[in-house]
Scaffold this motif. Sequence first.
Motif, PDB file in Angstrom:
ATOM      1  N   UNK A  45      50.467  48.812  65.515  1.00  0.00           N
ATOM      2  CA  UNK A  45      49.421  49.828  65.034  1.00  0.00           C
ATOM      3  C   UNK A  45      49.617  50.973  64.753  1.00  0.00           C
ATOM      4  N   UNK A  46      51.105  51.648  64.316  1.00  0.00           N
ATOM      5  CA  UNK A  46      51.343  52.867  64.595  1.00  0.00           C
ATOM      6  C   UNK A  46      52.157  53.423  65.640  1.00  0.00           C
ATOM      7  N   UNK A  47      51.946  53.027  66.540  1.00  0.00           N
ATOM      8  CA  UNK A  47      52.589  53.286  67.882  1.00  0.00           C
ATOM      9  C   UNK A  47      53.459  52.425  68.504  1.00  0.00           C
ATOM     10  N   UNK A  48      52.727  51.165  68.687  1.00  0.00           N
ATOM     11  CA  UNK A  48      53.511  49.973  69.394  1.00  0.00           C
ATOM     12  C   UNK A  48      53.075  48.737  68.968  1.00  0.00           C
ATOM     13  N   UNK A  49      53.785  47.796  69.365  1.00  0.00           N
ATOM     14  CA  UNK A  49      53.591  46.316  68.938  1.00  0.00           C
ATOM     15  C   UNK A  49      52.579  45.850  69.758  1.00  0.00           C
ATOM     16  N   UNK A  50      51.456  44.897  69.133  1.00  0.00           N
ATOM     17  CA  UNK A  50      50.502  44.549  69.888  1.00  0.00           C
ATOM     18  C   UNK A  50      50.674  42.750  69.591  1.00  0.00           C
ATOM     19  N   UNK A  51      50.839  41.963  70.641  1.00  0.00           N
ATOM     20  CA  UNK A  51      50.989  40.619  70.482  1.00  0.00           C
ATOM     21  C   UNK A  51      50.144  39.760  71.140  1.00  0.00           C
ATOM     22  N   UNK A  52      49.183  40.169  71.247  1.00  0.00           N
ATOM     23  CA  UNK A  52      47.902  39.487  71.960  1.00  0.00           C
ATOM     24  C   UNK A  52      46.951  39.046  71.132  1.00  0.00           C
ATOM     25  N   UNK A  53      47.030  39.022  69.798  1.00  0.00           N
ATOM     26  CA  UNK A  53      46.089  38.499  68.671  1.00  0.00           C
ATOM     27  C   UNK A  53      46.590  37.030  68.574  1.00  0.00           C
ATOM     28  N   UNK A  54      46.097  36.056  69.245  1.00  0.00           N
ATOM     29  CA  UNK A  54      46.314  34.915  69.400  1.00  0.00           C
ATOM     30  C   UNK A  54      45.243  34.029  69.117  1.00  0.00           C
ATOM     31  N   UNK A  55      45.659  32.751  68.678  1.00  0.00           N
ATOM     32  CA  UNK A  55      44.693  31.543  68.838  1.00  0.00           C
ATOM     33  C   UNK A  55      45.402  30.202  69.276  1.00  0.00           C
TER      34      UNK A  55
END
Length: 251
Positions: free
Chosen positions: A228-238
């Motif tokens: 997102x520009x500052x850190x990785x986000x990995x909770x976008x799941x299905x």
Amino acid sequence: MQRPDIKESSLEIKNLIEEDSGIYFSHIVLQSTRFMSVLPGDEVTLDCSMAAGVRMSSYIMYWYKQDHYGEPIQLIIKENDKPTQNYEAILNTNDNRFSLKVSKVTAQDSVTYYCAAGSQAIFGEGTKLTVLERDVKEPEVEILKPSGIETRCKKTITLVCVAEKFYPDHVSITWTLGDKEIKENVATDPYATQDKTTKLFSMTSRLKVSKKEFKPKNKYRCTVNFYNGTHDISDNTDEINGIEGISLDIN
């Protein structure tokens, strides 16, 4: 020790392009930052280093760019070149580091930058820079359910993971079964596609699963990792569980 130089003719550089990855790269040249986001007019510095035991002073160092996946790479600047209006190469052999400073960035600077070393053009894995044109937005993720026709008539089932409405296109997609990542029988789009009006991106990944393995006890998860520009986000799941039996009725 004599320092090797790179062969810079357009034909020889073109021969470095591979159909799979876009270019030939090695883990000798390290680019720790995979994605970067900046605002128009900003100044940004990209860094690369060498693997443990490899001295940068043994090579001549270069920076390249690739506008889009699959397109030819273009030489930007090499060590000791004079700075241009937009680019400056900064070599620090004591710290084993080679940097590229990009000044007053515009949308045209939204490309992937590759650090490269030596006569065999050993490339790093690249840093994708996006000069932001709209607000950052995380992806919406959904696994499309397989059709009843597919589960009745075929030996394998294709699960399709759709990531959409995200910006920028700083994503990677992984499949897991339980806690174990699945790497076989996975086909992911090589790059995200962008809606010209909204500027939002979408991307898909497909997983083929044997029908006999598509059982209730098995939970398949698609994870979209987003920077997102500052850190990785990995909770976008299905996720989806298998269903017992040879048919699956979808209403």
